[in-house]
Design an enzyme around this catalytic site. Structure first.
Site, short mmCIF file in Angstrom:
data_model
loop_
_atom_site.label_atom_id
_atom_site.label_comp_id
_atom_site.label_asym_id
_atom_site.label_seq_id
_atom_site.Cartn_x
_atom_site.Cartn_y
_atom_site.Cartn_z
N LYS A 55 0.83 -1.13 -0.07
CA LYS A 55 -0.14 -0.21 -0.02
C LYS A 55 0.88 1.32 0.01
O LYS A 55 0.71 2.26 -0.66
CB LYS A 55 -0.72 -0.02 1.43
N GLN A 99 -3.85 -1.29 10.15
CA GLN A 99 -4.17 -2.67 9.53
C GLN A 99 -4.66 -3.51 10.58
O GLN A 99 -3.99 -3.83 11.56
CB GLN A 99 -2.37 -3.24 9.30
N ASP A 122 -10.71 3.55 5.39
CA ASP A 122 -11.00 2.04 5.29
C ASP A 122 -12.63 2.19 5.42
O ASP A 122 -13.16 1.21 5.08
CB ASP A 122 -10.29 1.35 6.18
#
Ligand code: NAD
Length: 301
Positions: A55, A99, A122
């Site tokens: 990412k 994460q 997210d």
């Protein structure tokens, strides 16, 4: 018998990434900020390290600033909250990605709720989940939407154009995939049914679907005779199974060899939904940087 057309997620992701790269350059060209993505990894899980690294690398390739936080597995929840707080206040950062999964001693909900909803790339903050749950049909998505579901909806729009009136069956009701996919399809005027592990006669339900989205994490559970001829099948599942040569291979939640003989369009695994997820993360980061800039952008930008 004609075979289903493959939905090429790699090509779609490459196109979206190019669009994002152009968008980054355009934003900076208009005097806006360089979009910044902060990735926060707690612990040293090898798979999570790979995800976070890819990412950060892609963000840099697209002209974004990337801020990489690697934190000790034993970090106290309060310390992690302090990192999030700092990132919330850092105007170089437009997206914060924590994460998952986090270590068991940390309350994931508390951490996700601490992220500024305007930097929640997210789309997991309850505020953004609520916005997705209340958005009017066809209204703009002017808030971050979870990346995998957004990728699924983009692939469907690209493949089918208008989705209005389609019967959509989503198998899987996770907060990560199934539920937000269903919300996006509802917003696109589909008639949506959400199925799950307690649903009766999944096969019969599957055969009613013009659009079948499968996100369950069970290798090849969905067989060819669960699919309506000509339907569009999106397989979100990623499962590692033993291969004949003693190694392993990736398969989806749909028996691809059977689906391809019945469906009109189908995503392969790998190379379907997977590549769209990270491209959508970059898209979300650009969108938040645009919103933070106060500049005006059209839907086509
Ligand atoms: P999850 O375990 O959180 O949820 C699975 C859902 O499937 C649950 O709602 C459950 O009710 C349902 N389910 C389980 N067994 C079932 C059965 N036998 N019949 C019907 N429904 C059943 O999983 P998730 O996070 O939603 O992920 C689902 C799959 O998607 C996994 O394979 C995961 O690896 C994959 N995934 C892929 C991406 C990507 O980028 N391609 C992203 C996220 C998840």
């Amino acid at each position: 018998m004609t075979e289903a057309k493959l939905i090429d997620g790699k090509a779609a992701a490459a196109t979206l990434q190019r669009r994002v790269g152009d968008g980054v350059a355009g934003l900076i060209g208009r005097g806006g900020p360089t979009p910044g993505l902060a990735t926060v990894l707690v612990g040293a899980d090898p798979a999570s390290q790979v995800y976070v690294r890819s990412k950060a690398r892609l963000a840099a390739e697209l002209g974004m600033a990337s801020f990489d936080f690697r934190l000790d597995e034993a970090i106290a929840e309060a310390e992690l909250l302090a990192v999030i707080d700092e990132l919330n206040g850092d105007e170089r950062v437009h997206g914060i990605l924590v994460q998952l999964p986090l270590p068991a001693h940390i309350d994931t909900t508390q951490i996700l709720m601490a992220i500024d909803p305007a930097k929640d790339v997210d789309g997991f903050h309850p505020f953004n989940v609520g916005r997705l749950g209340t958005v009017a049909p066809r209204a703009p998505l002017d808030f971050p939407v979870p990346c995998t579901p957004l990728g699924v909806s983009m692939l469907l729009q690209d493949t089918l154009g208008k989705l209005a009136g389609c019967n959509a069956v989503v198998i899987g009701r996770s907060n990560l995939v199934g539920r937000p996919v269903a919300q996006l399809l509802l917003r696109a005027d589909c008639t949506v049914t959400i199925a799950h592990s307690r649903t009766r006669d999944l096969a019969a339900l599957g055969r009613t679907a013009d659009i079948l989205v499968v996100a369950i994490g069970r290798p090849e559970l969905v067989r060819g005779d669960w699919i309506k001829p000509g339907a569009t099948v999106i397989d979100v599942g990623i499962n590692r199974v033993p291969a004949a040569d003693g190694k392993t291979r990736l398969v989806g939640d749909v028996a691809f060899d059977e689906a391809v003989k019945v469906a009109g369009h189908v995503t392969p695994v790998p190379g379907g939904v997977g590549p769209m997820t990270v491209a959508c993360l970059m898209f979300n980061t650009l969108q938040e940087a645009r919103r933070a800039s106060g500049l005006k952008f059209s839907a086509a930008d």
